[in-house]
Design a protein around this motif. Sequence first.
Motif, PDB file in Angstrom:
ATOM      1  N   GLU A  41       0.999  -1.070  -0.151  1.00 58.31           N
ATOM      2  CA  GLU A  41       0.068   0.144  -0.128  1.00 58.31           C
ATOM      3  C   GLU A  41       0.966   1.128  -0.069  1.00 58.31           C
ATOM      4  OE1 GLU A  41      -3.917   1.195   2.252  1.00 58.31           O
ATOM      5  OE2 GLU A  41      -2.218   0.921   3.424  1.00 58.31           O
ATOM      6  N   TRP A  42       0.531   2.357  -0.889  1.00 58.77           N
ATOM      7  CA  TRP A  42       1.419   3.432  -1.130  1.00 58.77           C
ATOM      8  C   TRP A  42       0.603   4.360  -0.623  1.00 58.77           C
ATOM      9  CZ3 TRP A  42       6.132   1.854  -3.468  1.00 58.77           C
ATOM     10  CH2 TRP A  42       6.194   0.873  -4.433  1.00 58.77           C
ATOM     11  N   ASP A  43       1.290   5.735  -0.364  1.00 56.33           N
ATOM     12  CA  ASP A  43       0.645   6.853  -0.307  1.00 56.33           C
ATOM     13  C   ASP A  43       0.640   7.699  -1.354  1.00 56.33           C
ATOM     14  OD1 ASP A  43       0.987  10.123   0.579  1.00 56.33           O
ATOM     15  OD2 ASP A  43       0.117   9.196   2.342  1.00 56.33           O
ATOM     16  N   ILE A  44      -0.617   8.036  -2.089  1.00 57.17           N
ATOM     17  CA  ILE A  44      -0.403   9.001  -3.273  1.00 57.17           C
ATOM     18  C   ILE A  44       0.230  10.376  -3.293  1.00 57.17           C
ATOM     19  CG2 ILE A  44      -1.908   9.672  -5.057  1.00 57.17           C
ATOM     20  CD1 ILE A  44      -4.075   7.608  -4.366  1.00 57.17           C
ATOM     21  N   ALA A  45       0.113  10.858  -2.404  1.00 59.67           N
ATOM     22  CA  ALA A  45       0.756  12.230  -2.217  1.00 59.67           C
ATOM     23  C   ALA A  45       2.081  12.407  -2.185  1.00 59.67           C
ATOM     24  CB  ALA A  45      -0.003  12.983  -0.785  1.00 59.67           C
ATOM     25  N   THR A  46       2.571  11.330  -1.272  1.00 56.39           N
ATOM     26  CA  THR A  46       4.330  11.431  -1.223  1.00 56.39           C
ATOM     27  C   THR A  46       5.020  10.465  -2.341  1.00 56.39           C
ATOM     28  OG1 THR A  46       4.232   9.775   0.597  1.00 56.39           O
ATOM     29  CG2 THR A  46       3.837  12.136   1.152  1.00 56.39           C
ATOM     30  N   GLY A  47       4.368   9.234  -2.499  1.00 59.01           N
ATOM     31  CA  GLY A  47       4.869   8.183  -3.204  1.00 59.01           C
ATOM     32  C   GLY A  47       5.743   7.282  -2.337  1.00 59.01           C
ATOM     33  N   GLU A  48       5.315   7.342  -0.941  1.00 56.38           N
ATOM     34  CA  GLU A  48       6.236   6.245  -0.198  1.00 56.38           C
ATOM     35  C   GLU A  48       5.366   4.997  -0.050  1.00 56.38           C
ATOM     36  OE1 GLU A  48       9.220   6.991   1.469  1.00 56.38           O
ATOM     37  OE2 GLU A  48       9.215   8.465   0.190  1.00 56.38           O
ATOM     38  N   PRO A  49       5.726   4.162   0.270  1.00 54.33           N
ATOM     39  CA  PRO A  49       5.316   2.784   0.821  1.00 54.33           C
ATOM     40  C   PRO A  49       4.811   3.047   2.105  1.00 54.33           C
ATOM     41  CG  PRO A  49       7.628   2.341   0.522  1.00 54.33           C
ATOM     42  CD  PRO A  49       7.387   3.906  -0.096  1.00 54.33           C
ATOM     43  N   MET A  50       3.515   2.404   2.505  1.00 52.91           N
ATOM     44  CA  MET A  50       3.071   2.438   3.882  1.00 52.91           C
ATOM     45  C   MET A  50       2.912   1.318   4.627  1.00 52.91           C
ATOM     46  SD  MET A  50      -0.065   5.187   2.922  1.00 52.91           S
ATOM     47  CE  MET A  50      -0.937   4.999   4.489  1.00 52.91           C
TER      48      MET A  50
END
Length: 285
Positions: A16-25
């Motif tokens: 699952e990724w954060d769309i705003a930052t592109g970081e994996p969550m």
Amino acid sequence: MTATTLTSYYIDAVIEWDIATGEPMRLLAPKRSDSWLYAHRGAWTVNPRCDATLVAHRDGCAVAELTGHTSDGRSGTSPDGIQGLCWVSDNQLVSLGADDTLRSWRVSEATQTVQTKVITPAGNRTLGPGWQSDTLLVSHSGGVEIFDAHTLQSLHTHAGPPTTNGWQTMGDGLLLGISADDVGMMIWNTVTGHHQLIPTSDPPRAVTAAGTDLVAAVDGPVLVVHRPDTSAEEIPLADPSYQTGAAVFSPDSALLHILDQRTGLRTVDVATGHTITTYRNPTPL
């Protein structure tokens, strides 16, 4: 996908990724087969092993195995014997196997509740939600078949033109697919039988729809966007996608999430083709 998060396969995991930052969550499923297929809903993520066993993960931990499907090796696009997964409710999952069966599972109890035989051709067969609530659509090389999502009873069949990747629902009897005979994407009205070809410069690798009023194809250096009663528009992509595995609109249709087998995951502005988010690959510990 939600308004803020996106899930995707990545090498040997579902993330699952954060769309705003592109970081994996979050790591939703730590190991999966070579199939890119998975189903994620709430705390649950289910993906197939090569022997057609479905592994159920809850909050990233493998907690159960759903056994019943067999892998017969007949489907060239499904090395693990599973061709489709579709959630019916938060705890009810339906799977389509290359063994020509549809099976319904109560995931939390790891039990099969219903099973039915599928007699449609196995080539390019997919499973997804139907137009109406509580229905499922099995797409195949010769058309589509509609099933009741709870009883798995066959409700309707529609014969139509073959596509290279099967059909996906747009709503109100409309289906979207990639044409097998021409270069472009095809819209098929199963009620009237009308087929509309939307040409593209090169064969699209992925197509997607946002309801009935917007469809798009990722075609190498361009994004081909089409709305009803308008000509298709080619929007140059700032970062071309030549090995597209999947594409999906954001809930507001303003963004398109693209997964490329070579360059990874990114989000682009549908109006401009500019890359909004590039997703950072997880770093091994």
